[in-house]
Design a protein around this motif. Structure first.
Motif, short mmCIF file in Angstrom:
data_model
loop_
_atom_site.label_atom_id
_atom_site.label_comp_id
_atom_site.label_asym_id
_atom_site.label_seq_id
_atom_site.Cartn_x
_atom_site.Cartn_y
_atom_site.Cartn_z
N LEU A 67 33.78 -23.04 27.16
CA LEU A 67 33.07 -24.04 26.44
C LEU A 67 32.38 -22.80 24.82
CD1 LEU A 67 31.81 -27.12 27.53
CD2 LEU A 67 33.94 -26.61 26.57
N GLU A 68 32.98 -23.27 24.08
CA GLU A 68 32.29 -21.48 23.37
C GLU A 68 31.18 -22.70 21.86
OE1 GLU A 68 33.52 -18.73 19.95
OE2 GLU A 68 34.50 -19.91 19.77
N VAL A 69 29.83 -21.79 22.35
CA VAL A 69 29.18 -22.93 21.04
C VAL A 69 29.47 -22.77 19.44
CG1 VAL A 69 26.81 -23.33 20.03
CG2 VAL A 69 27.46 -22.94 22.71
N VAL A 70 30.02 -23.58 18.88
CA VAL A 70 30.24 -23.32 16.72
C VAL A 70 28.70 -23.45 16.28
CG1 VAL A 70 31.46 -24.06 15.43
CG2 VAL A 70 32.35 -23.80 17.74
N ASN A 71 27.73 -24.80 16.20
CA ASN A 71 27.09 -24.95 15.44
C ASN A 71 25.75 -25.43 15.88
OD1 ASN A 71 28.66 -24.32 12.77
ND2 ASN A 71 29.58 -26.60 12.95
N PHE A 72 24.45 -25.44 15.76
CA PHE A 72 23.20 -25.66 15.91
C PHE A 72 23.38 -27.15 15.01
CE2 PHE A 72 23.60 -22.46 18.47
CZ PHE A 72 22.22 -22.73 19.62
N LEU A 119 33.70 -30.22 18.34
CA LEU A 119 33.02 -32.10 18.79
C LEU A 119 31.76 -32.52 19.01
CD1 LEU A 119 35.59 -33.72 21.50
CD2 LEU A 119 35.41 -33.87 19.03
N SER A 120 30.44 -32.73 18.65
CA SER A 120 29.15 -32.90 18.94
C SER A 120 28.31 -33.62 19.85
CB SER A 120 28.43 -33.98 17.31
OG SER A 120 29.33 -32.65 16.04
N ILE A 121 27.95 -32.76 20.18
CA ILE A 121 27.44 -33.34 21.38
C ILE A 121 25.62 -33.43 21.52
CG2 ILE A 121 26.88 -33.64 23.99
CD1 ILE A 121 29.81 -33.44 23.70
N PRO A 122 24.73 -35.13 21.55
CA PRO A 122 23.70 -35.56 21.74
C PRO A 122 23.54 -33.98 22.19
CG PRO A 122 24.94 -37.42 21.47
CD PRO A 122 25.81 -35.97 21.81
N LEU A 153 25.11 -29.88 19.54
CA LEU A 153 25.61 -28.91 19.57
C LEU A 153 26.95 -29.79 19.58
CD1 LEU A 153 24.12 -26.34 20.28
CD2 LEU A 153 24.97 -26.77 22.81
N ASP A 154 27.19 -28.56 18.41
CA ASP A 154 28.43 -28.67 18.30
C ASP A 154 30.13 -27.75 19.61
OD1 ASP A 154 28.25 -30.26 16.58
OD2 ASP A 154 29.18 -29.28 15.55
N LEU A 155 30.53 -28.04 20.04
CA LEU A 155 31.39 -27.23 21.23
C LEU A 155 32.82 -27.06 21.23
CD1 LEU A 155 28.83 -28.48 24.40
CD2 LEU A 155 28.79 -26.17 23.00
N ARG A 156 33.39 -26.66 21.18
CA ARG A 156 34.51 -26.88 21.68
C ARG A 156 35.76 -25.71 22.83
NH1 ARG A 156 36.71 -22.29 16.07
NH2 ARG A 156 35.28 -20.57 17.08
N TYR A 157 36.72 -25.82 23.54
CA TYR A 157 37.27 -24.78 24.01
C TYR A 157 37.48 -23.75 23.30
CZ TYR A 157 37.95 -28.80 27.31
OH TYR A 157 37.62 -29.71 27.89
N LEU A 158 37.36 -22.75 23.92
CA LEU A 158 37.16 -21.01 23.66
C LEU A 158 38.16 -21.05 22.64
CD1 LEU A 158 36.60 -18.05 23.39
CD2 LEU A 158 37.33 -17.75 25.32
#
Length: 692
Positions: A593-598, A555-558, A544-549
């Motif tokens: 936190l905002e989800v960007v990419n799966f 960053l990619s998190i397993p 899951l690619d996350l970032r601060y709003l």
């Protein structure tokens, strides 16, 4: 007997390595490349292997993998097909404006720098009335009549053979792009269509567009190449389903999948060498290495930190941006075939153009008249003209001297030896500069890395360059000239899948997240099954690619498979905070936190080539490995030196060779500089160490 075959096509030679799958027995050979039709060189290499190994037949080949520069060269040389572009009305400036970045560091001082021209000119771009909003809702339906009018003109008037389609927010709702493809297929079935929603369904409009254009531009060229290769393999009774091509990310993919995703092969050739470097890093225990892969036309450089290859999703090829996963590789036009000349300013220039396979270096005797780096090496005594590629190809020293004398020495008023030494000084300096820049730009000290010498010309240059940069160790594998071919038998089948869905993590319910992941899993599983993968062994990793709003990067998190619960979401958030702190030195626990990419990565493990330990019961004397003495030029030693020459295959653990020295083998030549000691290790690698 069954064989696994790896073949890498370079600008000058095509390298073949074969492993007998039950015993690990290895055979290697090289054949000339055929730039006009690279598939022919691969098939020639296959036939040469079958002739060289008694009893081997095409039906014994259970695995075939290759690396190619077909897609890369199509971009670099701008030899892709005429390509058109369809975009949403009102977004015409996106591709032309690009990202308004400053030039690369290596170009900052170039007063003649120009951005490469776009692969699709403005006159081949059409804006289509349609509009999908950021949330996937449709504001304006696709105007199908406008699509047909635009495509008809592009095909019938401008001769377009491939089409890139990139509509705004199509990653949220791909229906307009899909309908466009249906219309084109219906009316112009001969035109290839690349959809951004298929290739790279992610945010950031420009990178999605540029990647789609690259795919469309090289697609027909790669498809034709793979079609010829596949037909050639089948006509030679190679029946295995496992026919693969190297991807830019260092994994393999079937040639069928590659035909549908050509943009994934942009760094197919260089990526395999990086895989070899990663294996050697772990084998030798030197976890921080930089690969130095020098062929006939180019030098490829990549860093491996803590045993892990540096990867990027924001790579470039010849100045064109590609948002696909790829090994982070820097390439310069500097190799054995690089041409030397005296410029208009009466100064010596070396490269970036190359003599290639034809006519090649002057010493090849194939009609080349321009002096190359290989010619200079021959003049300076680094090569035995009768033992080039193990004696299979003879070099003409007189032609090398003549080319250097006419084109460099006489115009500059130098001796032939001084001119040749100047050529080597310039090419080494270019390579040193790129190596230093690749490491220092990432905050690394070159002196803390080992250098892995690959390619036919890598070991010739590596020791001198390492000495100049203060690099302590150089690793030269048993088959350095076939480093990329080795890498083809050291990796797995690997695929990356992405899908953008922007939403605050706390607002994203677990069921919706699971649905997105399952969409990716279904696609990955279907492709794996089509490639003949044993589905019981397929490894699936979710990210899951996350970032601060409000951030511009993520960053990619397993992410674990299965249902994503509120507790799992909290755990993912904490992992992100910790990773952000580790990488950037700070975090913001209070920020949403905002989800960007799966993201999905599938891996199918394969049987791999390994270097086995080899230690003789009784250590032969070093004198038995010495072939003789040859005069060679070493500037650090004051000029010409009577240099001992050794046969690589006769060297074993326990031997020590003090430079200056030359170590010859069938696929390359190692030039050990003064102040260095070369020692074989138990796996047959040469470890060259700087002596203080």
């Amino acid at each position: 007997m069954t064989w696994a075959i790896g073949i890498d096509t370079g600008g000058t030679f095509t390298d073949v390595i074969a492993m007998e799958t039950s015993t690990g027995e290895i055979h290697t050979l090289k054949v000339p490349s055929t730039p006009t039709d690279p598939s022919r060189a691969l098939l020639n290499g296959l036939e040469a292997f079958l002739q060289a190994v008694p009893g081997a037949t095409a039906s014994d080949i259970s695995f075939f993998a290759h690396g190619t520069t077909v897609a890369t060269n199509a971009v670099i040389e701008r030899k892709g097909v005429p390509t058109g572009l369809l975009i949403t009305r009102g977004t015409g400036a996106v591709y032309m404006a690009r990202m308004s970045r400053q030039p690369a560091p290596s170009e900052m001082l170039n007063p003649n720098f120009q951005k490469p021209a776009p692969l699709v000119a403005n006159r081949f771009t059409r804006e289509i009335p349609e509009r999908v909003l950021f949330d996937g809702s449709v504001e304006l339906e696709l105007n199908e009549a406008e699509v047909l009018t635009a495509v008809t003109e592009l095909v019938e008037v401008h001769g377009i053979r491939s089409l890139a389609v990139c509509y705004l927010f199509s990653f949220m709702r791909p229906l307009h792009e899909q309908r466009t493809k249906e219309l084109v297929r219906q009316h112009f079935p001969q035109v290839r269509v690349s959809l951004s929603s298929d290739i790279i369904p992610i945010i950031r409009e420009y990178r999605r567009l540029s990647t789609t254009v690259l795919d469309a531009y090289v697609g027909p060229t790669l498809e034709n190449y793979l079609s010829r290769l596949n037909a050639g393999l089948r006509s030679r009774d190679v029946g295995t389903r496992q026919v693969f091509i190297m991807q830019s990310n260092g994994g393999l993919m079937s040639i069928k999948v590659a035909s549908d995703n050509p943009v994934q092969t942009l760094l197919s050739g260089p990526a395999a060498g990086v895989i070899s470097g990663a294996y050697l890093s772990k084998l030798t225990g030197l976890l921080n290495v930089v690969t130095f892969d020098v062929g006939g036309t180019s030098t490829d450089i990549a860093t491996i930190v803590d045993g892990v290859v540096t990867e990027t999703n924001e790579g470039t090829v010849a100045g064109h941006d590609a948002a696909v996963a790829m090994n982070e590789i820097s390439t310069i036009g500097a190799g054995g075939g690089t041409i030397a000349r005296v410029g208009a300013d009466n100064r010596l220039k070396v490269g970036p153009d190359s003599a290639g396979a034809r006519p090649g270096a002057a010493c090849y005797g194939l009609g080349g008249e321009d002096p190359t780096v290989t010619d200079a090496d021959l003049v300076l005594g680094y090569f035995d003209p009768d033992y080039f590629l193990g004696g299979k190809y003879k070099l003409n020293a007189d032609l090398a001297h003549q080319a250097v004398r006419k084109k460099v020495a006489e115009p500059l008023g130098l001796s032939v030896e001084a001119a040749a030494a100047g050529i080597i000084t310039v090419i080494n300096s270019r390579m040193e500069g790129e190596l230093r820049l690749c490491l220092i730009s990432r905050g690394f000290d070159p002196r803390l890395f080992a250098l892995v010498a690959l390619g036919g010309a890598g070991p010739v240059r590596a020791c001198m360059i390492a000495k100049n940069l203060g690099i302590e160790k150089v690793i030269i594998p048993p088959y350095p000239g076939l480093g990329s071919a080795m890498g083809l038998l050291m990796t797995d089948v690997k695929h990356n899948y992405l899908l953008s869905r922007l939403k605050l993590l706390v607002e994203f319910d677990g069921d919706s997240m699971n649905t997105v992941f399952e969409t990716l899993v279904e696609r990955g599983s279907a492709e794996a099954e089509a490639e003949g993968t044993d589905m019981q062994t397929l490894e699936i990793q979710l990210y899951l690619d996350l970032r601060y709003l409000g951030q511009g990067y993520e960053l990619s998190i397993p992410c674990p498979r299965g249902s994503i619960t509120p507790a799992e979401k909290e755990s993912l958030a904490m992992q992100f905070h910790q990773m952000h702190l580790k990488i950037y030195g700070h975090n913001a626990l209070e920020k949403p936190l905002e989800v960007v990419n799966f993201r999905l990565v599938t891996t199918a493990r394969l049987r791999k080539l390994t270097l086995t330990s080899r230690t003789p019961d009784v250590l032969p004397s070093l004198a038995a490995a010495q072939k003789g003495v040859r005069r060679a030029y070493f500037a650090d030693e004051g000029g010409w030196v009577d240099t001992p020459v050794f046969e690589r295959r006769l060297l074993h653990l326990g031997h020590e060779i003090t430079g200056p020295a030359i170590i010859e083998q069938a696929d390359s030549t190692t030039v050990v500089a003064g102040g260095q000691i070369a020692r074989p290790d138990t796996h047959g690698n040469l470890i060259v160490t700087l002596v203080h």
